[in-house]
Scaffold this motif. Structure first.
Motif, PDB file in Angstrom:
ATOM      1  N   GLU A  54      13.486  10.655  -4.764  1.00 49.01           N
ATOM      2  CA  GLU A  54      14.429  10.837  -5.859  1.00 49.01           C
ATOM      3  C   GLU A  54      13.704  11.178  -7.154  1.00 49.01           C
ATOM      4  O   GLU A  54      14.164  12.030  -7.935  1.00 49.01           O
ATOM      5  N   ALA A  55      12.558  10.524  -7.395  1.00 55.09           N
ATOM      6  CA  ALA A  55      11.774  10.818  -8.602  1.00 55.09           C
ATOM      7  C   ALA A  55      11.236  12.243  -8.554  1.00 55.09           C
ATOM      8  O   ALA A  55      11.217  12.946  -9.582  1.00 55.09           O
ATOM      9  N   GLN A  56      10.794  12.674  -7.374  1.00 53.31           N
ATOM     10  CA  GLN A  56      10.283  14.040  -7.253  1.00 53.31           C
ATOM     11  C   GLN A  56      11.368  15.058  -7.543  1.00 53.31           C
ATOM     12  O   GLN A  56      11.102  16.115  -8.113  1.00 53.31           O
ATOM     13  N   LEU A  57      12.582  14.739  -7.138  1.00 51.84           N
ATOM     14  CA  LEU A  57      13.681  15.664  -7.377  1.00 51.84           C
ATOM     15  C   LEU A  57      13.924  15.842  -8.873  1.00 51.84           C
ATOM     16  O   LEU A  57      14.137  16.951  -9.363  1.00 51.84           O
ATOM     17  N   GLY A  67       0.823  -1.204   0.000  1.00 53.56           N
ATOM     18  CA  GLY A  67       0.000   0.000   0.000  1.00 53.56           C
ATOM     19  C   GLY A  67       0.855   1.251   0.000  1.00 53.56           C
ATOM     20  O   GLY A  67       0.570   2.227  -0.707  1.00 53.56           O
ATOM     21  N   CYS A  68       1.925   1.218   0.786  1.00 48.86           N
ATOM     22  CA  CYS A  68       2.853   2.346   0.820  1.00 48.86           C
ATOM     23  C   CYS A  68       3.460   2.575  -0.561  1.00 48.86           C
ATOM     24  O   CYS A  68       3.566   3.711  -1.033  1.00 48.86           O
ATOM     25  N   SER A  69       3.830   1.500  -1.222  1.00 45.31           N
ATOM     26  CA  SER A  69       4.442   1.611  -2.550  1.00 45.31           C
ATOM     27  C   SER A  69       3.475   2.211  -3.563  1.00 45.31           C
ATOM     28  O   SER A  69       3.885   2.994  -4.434  1.00 45.31           O
ATOM     29  N   ALA A  70       2.193   1.853  -3.461  1.00 46.72           N
ATOM     30  CA  ALA A  70       1.190   2.400  -4.382  1.00 46.72           C
ATOM     31  C   ALA A  70       1.085   3.914  -4.243  1.00 46.72           C
ATOM     32  O   ALA A  70       1.020   4.652  -5.231  1.00 46.72           O
ATOM     33  N   VAL A  71       1.055   4.386  -2.979  1.00 48.90           N
ATOM     34  CA  VAL A  71       0.980   5.829  -2.736  1.00 48.90           C
ATOM     35  C   VAL A  71       2.272   6.510  -3.187  1.00 48.90           C
ATOM     36  O   VAL A  71       2.254   7.567  -3.829  1.00 48.90           O
ATOM     37  N   ALA A  72       3.408   5.888  -2.837  1.00 48.72           N
ATOM     38  CA  ALA A  72       4.701   6.484  -3.178  1.00 48.72           C
ATOM     39  C   ALA A  72       4.893   6.615  -4.684  1.00 48.72           C
ATOM     40  O   ALA A  72       5.410   7.622  -5.176  1.00 48.72           O
ATOM     41  N   GLU A  73       4.489   5.601  -5.422  1.00 50.36           N
ATOM     42  CA  GLU A  73       4.650   5.634  -6.878  1.00 50.36           C
ATOM     43  C   GLU A  73       3.874   6.797  -7.484  1.00 50.36           C
ATOM     44  O   GLU A  73       4.370   7.494  -8.379  1.00 50.36           O
ATOM     45  N   ALA A  74       2.657   7.011  -6.983  1.00 52.51           N
ATOM     46  CA  ALA A  74       1.850   8.118  -7.499  1.00 52.51           C
ATOM     47  C   ALA A  74       2.460   9.466  -7.129  1.00 52.51           C
ATOM     48  O   ALA A  74       2.499  10.399  -7.947  1.00 52.51           O
ATOM     49  N   LEU A  75       2.974   9.562  -5.902  1.00 50.82           N
ATOM     50  CA  LEU A  75       3.536  10.830  -5.457  1.00 50.82           C
ATOM     51  C   LEU A  75       4.872  11.138  -6.122  1.00 50.82           C
ATOM     52  O   LEU A  75       5.343  12.281  -6.064  1.00 50.82           O
ATOM     53  N   GLY A  76       5.480  10.129  -6.743  1.00 52.19           N
ATOM     54  CA  GLY A  76       6.683  10.406  -7.510  1.00 52.19           C
ATOM     55  C   GLY A  76       6.406  11.345  -8.675  1.00 52.19           C
ATOM     56  O   GLY A  76       7.287  12.084  -9.113  1.00 52.19           O
ATOM     57  N   GLU A  77       5.160  11.323  -9.154  1.00 51.07           N
ATOM     58  CA  GLU A  77       4.753  12.216 -10.238  1.00 51.07           C
ATOM     59  C   GLU A  77       3.943  13.403  -9.744  1.00 51.07           C
ATOM     60  O   GLU A  77       3.989  14.484 -10.310  1.00 51.07           O
ATOM     61  N   ASN A  78       3.174  13.179  -8.661  1.00 47.81           N
ATOM     62  CA  ASN A  78       2.352  14.254  -8.097  1.00 47.81           C
ATOM     63  C   ASN A  78       3.245  15.235  -7.347  1.00 47.81           C
ATOM     64  O   ASN A  78       3.907  14.868  -6.387  1.00 47.81           O
ATOM     65  N   GLU A 126       7.479  19.475  -3.939  1.00 47.35           N
ATOM     66  CA  GLU A 126       7.682  18.086  -3.575  1.00 47.35           C
ATOM     67  C   GLU A 126       7.427  17.927  -2.084  1.00 47.35           C
ATOM     68  O   GLU A 126       7.114  18.885  -1.379  1.00 47.35           O
ATOM     69  N   ILE A 127       7.546  16.679  -1.577  1.00 49.45           N
ATOM     70  CA  ILE A 127       7.287  16.406  -0.167  1.00 49.45           C
ATOM     71  C   ILE A 127       8.212  17.230   0.725  1.00 49.45           C
ATOM     72  O   ILE A 127       9.435  17.213   0.556  1.00 49.45           O
TER      73      ILE A 127
END
Length: 497
Positions: A130-133, A93-104, A143-144
């Protein structure tokens, strides 16, 4: 129906009145949310353009719910705060949220506390940062800023992944990894990234079973980090490893808030610490839960005279009236102190009298904690004297002091002369439910317009005054001046939970 209207229809039964609402917290509003309901929230979030805050604490968000929210976050660009604490997300579940926030790039605060997240989930979050950066450098957007992971299962592998992200992340300001499983190896792994990071302001690593070796690695990293202003290391086995931290408080741009509660400090460590802290910039210092005894308190009291401390917590340090007298001498020349906590020390009447005399001459102190200090009714006299002289006190805690109805009335009478009192804590005292006590407490609300609550949990009068309307789990009774019901021999003030 347009996207905005569709979003409102999905979210309406969870507390959204219309699309002008910017915050949604169904549980805080008393609206039950089941696991399947989170899927509906996800649909609403995807089509909503107004929400900036979504709080789903204890809403049974599981892997499926997290995936639904993740899909929504790919298209929603207004949400700034996402609170998912105390939910069974797990690593997937954490990974699902994290993957989306990499773009959001809209969400700035992510709370995943107590979500059963382990090293795999921490790795996904590191990849998110790292993706957000990369996206930030490309789009020059946000970003976060705050990542809250308290109460999870992150160990060395997860700490190493986050450490690598910290070396690159330029906007993360707050990282909370308290109550995880870092231990010595995880602390050392995390230290590498902290030393190279230039954005973190607040770091919480409390309760991670970190020993002196891990603590030494962290302290060395703190010395390399130029941005940290608040560090919480409470309930780790650090001992003398904390001494080099003192030097960091001497730098004007460095530590302002240091929490060393229950970190295995004794008088010798405290003496060494303050030899290094010659001109500290500390504003908040917590030494509670360490075996300082009177000797350690006297060393500290001598060292902090003239400091700019605003908050000092010395609860449960083994202090007696002797240590309290030494502390009182320091209080008289601490011109900025606002909060003093000495709860859990058997300072007795003599000790509290010394402290009160010093605070009476210090107009900046607004909060005093003397719970469980072996005061009894006799100890209410110096406190009442303090309140009669010091009109600025906003919060006073006298819980667990064997105070009876007599002492309660004495302190209530003195408190009635205050105008800024916000909270008065009588919890865990044998105060009986008499009409005199009830009238005395109610009169406080009549004379103190700022008074918000009187805490009476674990007292004989607490439950009876509530008239059965509050359960034992309730910590407070909120009384307002309008009497709306009656009990034998007393009035029941209107309850406002």
């Amino acid at each position: 129906m347009d996207a905005v209207g569709n979003g409102a229809s999905h979210l309406k039964r969870f507390g959204l009145v219309d699309n002008t609402v910017i915050a949604l917290s169904p549980c805080l509003q008393g609206i039950p949310v089941a696991a399947e309901d989170v899927l509906e929230v996800g649909k609403g979030l995807a089509a909503n353009w107004s929400l900036t805050s979504l709080e789903l604490t204890r809403c049974h968000v599981d892997e499926a719910g997290a995936s639904a929210l993740g899909e929504a976050l790919l298209v929603n660009h207004t949400l700034r705060y996402l609170g998912l604490s105390h939910n069974p997300l797990g690593d997937n579940g954490c990974s699902a949220v994290a993957e989306a926030l990499g773009e959001n790039q809209a969400v700035e605060v992510l709370d995943l506390s107590f979500c059963y997240i382990g090293d795999f989930g921490a790795l996904a979050l590191a990849q998110m940062l790292e993706a957000q950066l990369e996206v930030t450098e490309r789009k020059k957007c946000g970003e976060i800023r705050s990542l809250l992971l308290e109460g999870n299962r992150v160990g060395k592998p997860g700490a190493a992944a986050l450490s690598a992200a910290l070396e690159q992340t330029i906007k993360l300001k707050t990282l909370n990894l308290a109550k995880n499983r870092l231990r010595e190896a995880g602390a050392a792994a995390l230290a590498a990234g902290i030393g190279k990071n230039g954005s973190l302001h607040t770091l919480n690593l409390g309760q991670n079973d970190i020993n002196g070796t891990g603590g030494a690695a962290l302290v060395a990293a703190f010395a390399e980090n130029s941005s940290l202003t608040a560090v919480n290391l409470q309930r780790n086995r650090l001992g003398a490893a904390v001494v080099p931290l003192a030097a960091l408080t001497n730098v004007k741009t460095h530590l302002r808030d240091l929490n060393l509660e229950a970190t295995c400090l004794d008088c010798g460590v405290v003496e060494s610490f303050f030899k290094e802290a010659y001109s500290p910039s500390l504003l908040c210092l917590t030494m509670a839960g360490n075996a300082l005894a009177d000797a350690g308190v006297l060393v500290l009291a001598t060292a902090v005279q003239g400091f700019s401390l605003r908050y000092l917590n010395l609860a449960n340090v083994g202090m007696t009236a002797v240590g309290a007298a030494g502390l009182a001498r320091a209080l008289s020349i601490m011109p900025c102190l606002q909060t003093l906590q000495v709860d859990g020390n058997e300072i007795g009447v003599a000790g509290v009298a010394a402290v009160c005399d010093s605070i009476a001459a210090n107009p900046t102190v607004v909060s005093l904690g003397v719970g469980e200090c072996a005061l009894g009714d006799e100890g209410m006299a110096p406190l009442a004297k303090l309140l009669s002289k010091h009109g600025g006190v906003k919060r006073l805690d006298v819980s667990g002091n064997r105070v009876t109805s007599s002492g309660c009335l004495e302190l209530a009478a003195a408190s009635g002369r205050l105008r800024r009192l916000y909270e008065l804590d009588f919890s865990n005292n044998p105060i009986q439910a008499t009409s005199a006590v009830f009238e005395g407490l109610c009169s406080l609300f009549e004379h103190n317009v700022d008074l918000q609550q009187i805490l009476l949990s674990d007292t004989p009068c607490g439950l009876e005054f509530a008239g059965g309307l509050l359960t034992r789990d309730s910590a407070c009774i909120w009384c307002e001046t309008n009497a709306v019901a009656s009990l034998p021999g007393m009035r029941l003030a209107r309850l406002n939970p």
